[in-house]
Structures are given as structure tokens and as C-alpha cells.
Design a protein around this motif. Sequence first.
Motif, PDB file in Angstrom:
ATOM      1  N   LEU A  67      16.590  56.963  28.092  1.00  0.00           N
ATOM      2  CA  LEU A  67      16.059  57.528  29.336  1.00  0.00           C
ATOM      3  C   LEU A  67      14.535  57.446  29.352  1.00  0.00           C
ATOM      4  N   ALA A  68      13.933  57.806  28.220  1.00  0.00           N
ATOM      5  CA  ALA A  68      12.467  57.794  28.150  1.00  0.00           C
ATOM      6  C   ALA A  68      11.907  56.390  28.296  1.00  0.00           C
ATOM      7  N   GLU A  69      12.642  55.392  27.802  1.00  0.00           N
ATOM      8  CA  GLU A  69      12.181  53.996  27.835  1.00  0.00           C
ATOM      9  C   GLU A  69      12.785  53.213  28.993  1.00  0.00           C
ATOM     10  N   ASP A  70      13.478  53.904  29.891  1.00  0.00           N
ATOM     11  CA  ASP A  70      14.069  53.289  31.082  1.00  0.00           C
ATOM     12  C   ASP A  70      15.014  52.139  30.710  1.00  0.00           C
ATOM     13  N   ARG A  71      15.885  52.387  29.739  1.00  0.00           N
ATOM     14  CA  ARG A  71      16.841  51.364  29.310  1.00  0.00           C
ATOM     15  C   ARG A  71      18.283  51.720  29.661  1.00  0.00           C
ATOM     16  N   LEU A  72      18.454  52.808  30.428  1.00  0.00           N
ATOM     17  CA  LEU A  72      19.803  53.184  30.855  1.00  0.00           C
ATOM     18  C   LEU A  72      20.070  52.529  32.209  1.00  0.00           C
ATOM     19  N   ILE A  73      21.126  51.722  32.292  1.00  0.00           N
ATOM     20  CA  ILE A  73      21.352  50.891  33.474  1.00  0.00           C
ATOM     21  C   ILE A  73      22.810  50.979  33.928  1.00  0.00           C
ATOM     22  N   PRO A  74      23.067  50.710  35.224  1.00  0.00           N
ATOM     23  CA  PRO A  74      24.446  50.583  35.684  1.00  0.00           C
ATOM     24  C   PRO A  74      24.959  49.173  35.401  1.00  0.00           C
ATOM     25  N   TYR A  75      26.170  49.105  34.929  1.00  0.00           N
ATOM     26  CA  TYR A  75      26.820  47.826  34.637  1.00  0.00           C
ATOM     27  C   TYR A  75      28.005  47.737  35.593  1.00  0.00           C
ATOM     28  N   TYR A  76      27.914  46.795  36.532  1.00  0.00           N
ATOM     29  CA  TYR A  76      28.873  46.768  37.637  1.00  0.00           C
ATOM     30  C   TYR A  76      30.121  45.964  37.293  1.00  0.00           C
ATOM     31  N   GLN A  77      31.246  46.616  37.494  1.00  0.00           N
ATOM     32  CA  GLN A  77      32.553  45.975  37.289  1.00  0.00           C
ATOM     33  C   GLN A  77      33.227  45.821  38.644  1.00  0.00           C
ATOM     34  N   PRO A  78      33.523  44.561  39.062  1.00  0.00           N
ATOM     35  CA  PRO A  78      34.089  44.360  40.397  1.00  0.00           C
ATOM     36  C   PRO A  78      35.530  44.839  40.502  1.00  0.00           C
TER      37      PRO A  78
ATOM     38  N   ALA B 294      30.386  51.407  38.891  1.00  0.00           N
ATOM     39  CA  ALA B 294      29.131  51.424  38.147  1.00  0.00           C
ATOM     40  C   ALA B 294      29.353  52.103  36.803  1.00  0.00           C
ATOM     41  N   LEU B 295      29.339  51.303  35.743  1.00  0.00           N
ATOM     42  CA  LEU B 295      29.549  51.823  34.394  1.00  0.00           C
ATOM     43  C   LEU B 295      28.189  52.032  33.731  1.00  0.00           C
ATOM     44  N   CYS B 296      28.043  53.132  33.049  1.00  0.00           N
ATOM     45  CA  CYS B 296      26.776  53.451  32.398  1.00  0.00           C
ATOM     46  C   CYS B 296      26.655  52.685  31.086  1.00  0.00           C
ATOM     47  N   ARG B 297      25.540  51.994  30.920  1.00  0.00           N
ATOM     48  CA  ARG B 297      25.279  51.233  29.707  1.00  0.00           C
ATOM     49  C   ARG B 297      23.835  51.443  29.271  1.00  0.00           C
ATOM     50  N   ILE B 298      23.553  51.133  28.009  1.00  0.00           N
ATOM     51  CA  ILE B 298      22.188  51.180  27.481  1.00  0.00           C
ATOM     52  C   ILE B 298      21.791  49.774  27.050  1.00  0.00           C
ATOM     53  N   ARG B 299      20.662  49.331  27.518  1.00  0.00           N
ATOM     54  CA  ARG B 299      20.141  48.018  27.143  1.00  0.00           C
ATOM     55  C   ARG B 299      19.318  48.165  25.871  1.00  0.00           C
ATOM     56  N   ASP B 300      19.661  47.361  24.881  1.00  0.00           N
ATOM     57  CA  ASP B 300      18.953  47.380  23.604  1.00  0.00           C
ATOM     58  C   ASP B 300      18.583  45.941  23.260  1.00  0.00           C
ATOM     59  N   GLY B 301      17.439  45.489  23.795  1.00  0.00           N
ATOM     60  CA  GLY B 301      17.064  44.088  23.641  1.00  0.00           C
ATOM     61  C   GLY B 301      18.037  43.204  24.388  1.00  0.00           C
ATOM     62  N   ASP B 302      18.655  42.261  23.665  1.00  0.00           N
ATOM     63  CA  ASP B 302      19.655  41.380  24.270  1.00  0.00           C
ATOM     64  C   ASP B 302      21.053  41.991  24.227  1.00  0.00           C
ATOM     65  N   ARG B 303      21.180  43.134  23.609  1.00  0.00           N
ATOM     66  CA  ARG B 303      22.502  43.752  23.445  1.00  0.00           C
ATOM     67  C   ARG B 303      22.710  44.852  24.475  1.00  0.00           C
ATOM     68  N   ILE B 304      23.940  44.967  24.949  1.00  0.00           N
ATOM     69  CA  ILE B 304      24.325  46.041  25.860  1.00  0.00           C
ATOM     70  C   ILE B 304      25.223  47.009  25.098  1.00  0.00           C
ATOM     71  N   ILE B 305      24.794  48.263  25.023  1.00  0.00           N
ATOM     72  CA  ILE B 305      25.557  49.292  24.283  1.00  0.00           C
ATOM     73  C   ILE B 305      26.566  49.935  25.226  1.00  0.00           C
ATOM     74  N   PRO B 306      27.867  49.868  24.899  1.00  0.00           N
ATOM     75  CA  PRO B 306      28.889  50.455  25.777  1.00  0.00           C
ATOM     76  C   PRO B 306      28.866  51.979  25.740  1.00  0.00           C
ATOM     77  N   ALA B 307      29.459  52.593  26.763  1.00  0.00           N
ATOM     78  CA  ALA B 307      29.462  54.054  26.883  1.00  0.00           C
ATOM     79  C   ALA B 307      30.179  54.728  25.718  1.00  0.00           C
ATOM     80  N   ALA B 308      31.168  54.047  25.146  1.00  0.00           N
ATOM     81  CA  ALA B 308      31.916  54.656  24.044  1.00  0.00           C
ATOM     82  C   ALA B 308      31.012  54.997  22.867  1.00  0.00           C
ATOM     83  N   ASP B 309      29.904  54.235  22.724  1.00  0.00           N
ATOM     84  CA  ASP B 309      29.006  54.465  21.597  1.00  0.00           C
ATOM     85  C   ASP B 309      28.132  55.699  21.775  1.00  0.00           C
TER      86      ASP B 309
END
Length: 534
Positions: free
Chosen positions: A354-365, A379-394
Motif C-alpha cells: 500500500l505504501a509503495e502503491d503496488r496493490l493492483i486489481p487483476y481483472y478476470q473476464p 477485480a481480483l486483488c494482487r500485489i505487484r513485486d517486480g515482474d512477479r504478481i503475488i496472488p491473494a492467497a499469499d
Amino acid sequence: MGADRVDISLQNDILELVAKGADLVSVTDRLCREVEVQLPEVLCSVLRVDVAGRLHPVAAPRLPEHYLHAIDGLMIGPKVGSCGAAAFLGEPHVSTDIERDPNWAKFLDLVLPLGLRACWSSPIKNGRGEVVGVLAFYYRVPRGPTPLERRMVQVCLHLCAIAIEQDIWRAKQVRRAVQDGLTGLPNRSAFNASIGDLDRDAGSWGLILVDLDNLKIVNDTFGHVAGDALITHAAKCLSEAAAPDRTYRLGGDEFAVLLQSPAALADLAGTARRLLAALARQPELEERNVVPRGTAGGAVIAEGDTAEQVRINADLALYHAKETARGSFVRYWPGIATRMAQRLEAINLVERALAEDRLIPYYQPLFDLNTGEVLGFEALCRIRDGDRIIPAADFFEATTDGKVAGAITERMLERVTLDLRQWCDLGVAPPHVGMNFSSSDFHGGKLRDIIPATFSRYGVPLRHLTLEITETVYLGRGDTVVADALRWFRSQGLAVALDDFGTGYASLTHLLTMPVDFLKIDKAFTGKRPTKAV
């Protein structure tokens, strides 16, 4: 030795004992023995009178134990021997012949076999004139007191009053050290001493810690007088419900119930539910109805546990309950510390994102299976970590924190609304975008303000948003907060979807009353299952 010198010698001896901090039994026993040395024909006794008006022998060196036991606890009154009458009337009572005194009629079988034939009893009074004890001289022949004995009694009454006052003061200090001043319950010091005295046999005792959930709100809204009344009410409810097990106030809004009764230990969760239910009884606080609510955590001593470890375990369970299941009970289990560590790690992960603005919506059609047309997005909540997308389960554990869950919702709502604005400008806006909301979102009380305000700020019609909830969110707390909010949102043009149907309560009857527009069946119902070999 003259009478004056006897008086002075007695006073000096007794006052010295009091000054050295001797207990009441030692002081009065010494006094009685000194009297009996100076007055050989007298059998001397000292009795206390408690606040309920009952007699309790303190010292009587020459009276038999069975006699003292028989009079212990007698209620003072005009027909309760010489001592009961003197305490009741507040003035000396002389029975020159016990056998003919109506005050002794009920006790002749007790006293005559001892060879006691007369008794002179004098009330011991404190500085406020209240009767706190009785001094008695018994005689083996029918007679009254002599002038010397009267003088001796006056000295003894003064000394006994000092000794009793000192004993009362000392008892108050002891109570103050181990008793909570507000509720009268034993305090943290008493609790620590109590668990330190318990044995370490597995399953022999347990502990339930209870925190009040709404004390701060009451203090902030109605003032600390109302807060103190709430604490007092909670203490009464818990101690009554826990009996015969003992309740302690550890401080602030925290209570402890020490369980030793087999029934309570056999069903720890049931005991905790009973305590929380008792806690929620309706009190009256200055014309305001404020119901205390509580959260509880508990543990039972296991093989190899120390008393301190049991306390730590119960504290861990309480903390876990407050963070994940407020208003209910959590029992300690060996993996709880690991679970809490994982949760804290997940919270830190989300807060950094949140502080680094890396929380993003990941859209599933969402597709129409017949036409292949895109009907909308989830709109699924995900965290962007460089080139990796961290799923909500984590980082799902972080959503059990109401503050963190609220921050996620606000950030996701902001992002989704911004994307919808851009899609509307391009003329490609989907009919709706689904977004999941948690129980804390609804119970936080801000959702009705945040959603319309955010969509209004970006000029996006509310109809583009679909609120997705699970059955657990809808039915979990047994109240109408979520249902009322959903009806209001539907009246504003929003759609509601029931997510993961089949993983919660999974009852079709609930669908008759749930204010929902879409039903999302969990994949467990649709996934291909292996066929059983025939």
C-alpha cells in the motif's frame, strides 16, 4: 505489685506487641494470659464481631476448643449469652448466675458442664463507637466483678480496641494489595499468586482470558463514569457465571477466569460461550443501555507446561481471537504462534504494498458460454513485486485485520473506479465489474459513503459495480448489518453476487431471503470428479 504498676506493665507489654506488628491472635492471647496471671479466678476471652454481626473467638487460653467452636459464627442478640447481649446492646452485660439468666437459656448444656457459673462481658468499640469485639471474664462461682477487675477491664478494652483497629488496618492493606479497587475482584497480584500455587498435572486447571470489546467506545462517548459502570457490570456477570471458579480483574478491560471445576474444563469452549453470553446481559447505565461485549481466549495446562506457559498460551489465543474472531472464543493450539507470525508477515506485506502503491486489481473476464461475449470482469486483488504478481492467497491472512482490510478495499475501489472511467471514455466499459467485500467492510460503517463518493468523484455510474460477498460474510455474525447494506446498494442500482456458493453454509433456503442478483457456484461443485471403478 500495686494495681497501677500492673496496669502499666500490661499496657507496655501489649503495646509493644502491637508496635512490632504481632497479629491479633498473638496480641490478645498474651493479654488474656496476663489477665489470668493477675486474676487467677478469671477465665478471659476476646471475641471479634464481624460486619455481619457474628461472633468469632480470637483468644481464650483456658476455654476448651469445642466450646469456642460452638460459639463461632453466632449472631449477636439480646438472648445470645453475655457476649452476644453486650455486643448487641453496646454496653456491658453481667450474668452473676448463668443458670438463672434468660440470656443463657439456650446455652446451658454447653456452658454448665465446663463449671462456668458467671460471666461479665464488655463491648470493645472503635473510635467511631462501633462494636468490633467483646471482652469476657468467666467465673466458676456465681458472682459479679470486683473493683480491681473493673479497672483491669477498662485497660484491656482500650488495648483490645487498638489491637483490633490495627488488625483491621492490616487486613485492608492486604486486601488492597490483592483486590481490585473498582470491582472488588482479586487483582493481577492475586492472580499471579493463585496460578503459582496450582499443581502441574496435565488437564488439572485451565484459564480463560476475556477482553471487553467496547470499553473505549463507552469511555469516549459517555465518559469514564459510564466506563467504570460497564467494568463493574462485566465483573459481576463474569464472576457469577464462572462460579465456583474464580474471576480476576487483571486491569483495564481484561479479566481472567481460573478454571478448576471438572465440568468447566471438560468443555472449555462451552464455558467460554457461557461467560460471553453472561457478559452480554443488559445493564442500566445512567439511563443509557450499554451492553458489554467480550472476546475470549483460553488454554488448559498440558504435560510439561508451567503456570506461566499456560498464561502465555491463553494470551496468544486471546490475541488471535481479537484479531480474527472478535466477539467469540479461540482455544490455544500448538500452531497458533506460527499462524500469528504468518498473519503478521502478511500484514507487513500488504502495508508495504500500500505504501509503495503496488496493490493492483487483476481483472478476470466473465464470458457468456453460448456467445463468447465478455459480460464483465471480476477485480481480483494482487500485489505487484517486480515482474512477479503475488496472488491473494499469499496475503489472505492480512484481511482478517479490519484496518488492513479497509485499506485494501479503499485502494481497490479507487483503482477499479479509475479504470472504469478510462473504459467509459474509450467506449469499451463492461456492463459491470465485480469486487469482493469483507465482513469488516460492512461492519465498519463507511461503505455506504465510500462507494458512492468514489464513483461520483470519477463520474462513473454505480451500475457498473457488482458487490461480491460470501455466505460467511452475509450470515457470519447473525445480525442484519450486511443484509440492510445490500438492500440499500441494490436500491442505488448496484448488483450483488453471492461468491463461492457451497463453501459456506451451502443452504438453498438462504437464497430465498438473500438480496442477491448473481450466484457464483464454487468450483468444487463443477470440477470433474474421478469416476469410481466398477
